[in-house]
Design an enzyme around this catalytic site. Structure first.
Site, PDB file in Angstrom:
ATOM      1  N   SER A 170      21.208  44.646 -42.533  1.00 53.01           N
ATOM      2  CA  SER A 170      21.936  43.396 -42.778  1.00 53.01           C
ATOM      3  C   SER A 170      23.453  43.624 -42.698  1.00 53.01           C
ATOM      4  O   SER A 170      23.944  44.163 -41.710  1.00 53.01           O
ATOM      5  CB  SER A 170      21.503  42.802 -44.127  1.00 53.01           C
ATOM      6  OG  SER A 170      21.833  41.434 -44.195  1.00 53.01           O
ATOM      7  N   ASP A 297      12.209  36.471 -39.673  1.00 50.00           N
ATOM      8  CA  ASP A 297      13.389  36.592 -40.540  1.00 50.00           C
ATOM      9  C   ASP A 297      14.016  35.222 -40.765  1.00 50.00           C
ATOM     10  O   ASP A 297      14.368  34.529 -39.808  1.00 50.00           O
ATOM     11  CB  ASP A 297      14.389  37.535 -39.858  1.00 50.00           C
ATOM     12  CG  ASP A 297      15.488  38.009 -40.785  1.00 50.00           C
ATOM     13  OD1 ASP A 297      15.922  37.232 -41.651  1.00 50.00           O
ATOM     14  OD2 ASP A 297      15.937  39.166 -40.619  1.00 50.00           O
ATOM     15  N   HIS A 325      13.416  39.587 -43.626  1.00 51.79           N
ATOM     16  CA  HIS A 325      14.724  40.249 -43.565  1.00 51.79           C
ATOM     17  C   HIS A 325      14.714  41.593 -44.297  1.00 51.79           C
ATOM     18  O   HIS A 325      15.725  42.294 -44.308  1.00 51.79           O
ATOM     19  CB  HIS A 325      15.799  39.330 -44.159  1.00 51.79           C
ATOM     20  CG  HIS A 325      17.195  39.732 -43.804  1.00 51.79           C
ATOM     21  ND1 HIS A 325      17.630  39.848 -42.498  1.00 51.79           N
ATOM     22  CD2 HIS A 325      18.274  40.052 -44.577  1.00 51.79           C
ATOM     23  CE1 HIS A 325      18.900  40.212 -42.482  1.00 51.79           C
ATOM     24  NE2 HIS A 325      19.313  40.355 -43.724  1.00 51.79           N
TER      25      HIS A 325
END
Length: 346
Positions: A170, A297, A325
């Site tokens: 991320s 996601d 995610h």
């Protein structure tokens, strides 16, 4: 009368059986909750005990690599499924540095640490500044340099001839991009895991505009902002409510891992997210980058990830079906397999 008594006896037996089932179910639930809390506590204690010189910001679990032979490897979180053979001796780089994303900490990698160690590799986990067990107040972290300091200090102290593979999840993608700009000679490969693989002059937050709106609008209107220096000053951080986090990050993750995340997530420092990252072709551009897309996601949609890949082309792209995610929770075996595959690329 006799039929009524028989009927009552049957009802009592049914009620008793139902009660026993409920008791068993309750006991199982309590046992699972106890196991979860023990796991979280064990991780905290282990991370404190194994912390290195960087003020508790780094933990390391080292597996012996010198005597391992080529073999078929079993992911301890894969229900007995096998991952392909690979030759450990043929790998020039065996050390992975796992860098978490916004709100997470080194704790989120526990499944991947275990499977990489089982493969004979040496995974390192970092807590970025103000994250995980790094107790810095997130409200005081205003730059990407400050936020990435534990990672940068580790790389600075690597022996001159040693290289590592970076994995950034991320917004951890911004930190490994920054590291790649600083130390291209020490990084064998950089793996962006559903991550902010930004271009020069881009802010990590810009990647999330499809889900969160523009940075300017977010700064003015978001209900998730934290004002660590007072309401009359600019916001210093943000943190989603638990239901939002569950929907964005964990839509395919096991309940136990969601529960672990809910007691472990911390506020995100806003400054590093809003900082334009400076990257050069001479340093960052020479790095070997790989991208891992997560196809279920909701935080960083597959379309956005595809756009990142088009605009800032990596050397290779891998995809994980059915992953949210947080693939280290929802698809640890698939992620483990991909990490091994990238490590073997000459």
């Amino acid at each position: 009368m006799g039929n009524k008594i028989i009927s009552m006896m049957k009802k009592d037996r049914k009620d008793g059986s139902k009660s026993m089932r409920m008791n068993r179910s309750q006991r199982k639930l309590l046992a699972e909750e106890e196991m979860l809390h023990r796991r979280a506590l064990s991780m905290a204690i282990r991370q404190t005990q194994l912390s290195q010189r960087f003020d508790g910001s780094m933990s390391k679990r080292v597996g012996s690599t010198s005597t391992r032979k080529q073999r078929t490897l079993s992911d301890p979180f894969s229900n007995g499924k096998q991952v392909p053979d690979f030759s450990l001796e043929s790998l020039a780089v065996k050390k992975f540095i796992l860098v978490h994303g916004e709100g997470f900490g080194a704790w989120c990698w526990y499944k991947i640490v275990a499977s990489l160690e089982e493969s004979g590799l040496s995974p390192i986990t970092v807590d970025l500044t103000g994250s995980g067990f790094n107790m810095t107040d997130t409200n005081t972290v205003s730059t990407l340099e400050e936020y990435s300091k534990p990672l940068i200090e580790y790389l600075e102290n690597l022996p001159e001839e040693e290289k590592v593979i970076l994995v950034g999840h991320s917004t951890g993608g911004a930190s490994i991009s920054y590291a790649l700009e600083r130390f291209p000679e020490k990084i064998s490969k950089a793996i962006f895991l559903c991550a902010t693989m930004v271009s020069d002059g881009q802010r990590p937050f810009d990647v999330f505009t499809e889900e969160l709106g523009s940075a300017e609008r977010f700064m003015k209107e978001s209900q998730f902002l934290i004002y660590g220096n007072g309401k009359d000053k600019p916001p210093t951080g943000f943190m989603f409510e638990k239901q939002h986090m569950k929907g964005l990050y964990f839509n395919q993750s096991p309940n136990k891992d969601i529960a672990l995340a809910m007691i472990s997530m911390r506020p995100v420092p806003l400054g590093p997210m809003m900082e334009k990252v400076s990257l050069t072709a001479e340093r960052y551009g020479k790095g070997r980058r790989f991208y891992v897309q997560t196809l279920d996601d909701l935080a960083l949609s597959p379309d956005v990830q595809e756009k990142l890949v088009r605009e800032n082309s990596p050397e290779g792209v891998f995809k994980i079906k059915g992953s949210d995610h947080s693939p280290f929770f929802s698809k640890p075996q698939s992620l483990h397999k991909i990490l091994l595959e990238i490590a073997q690329i000459p």
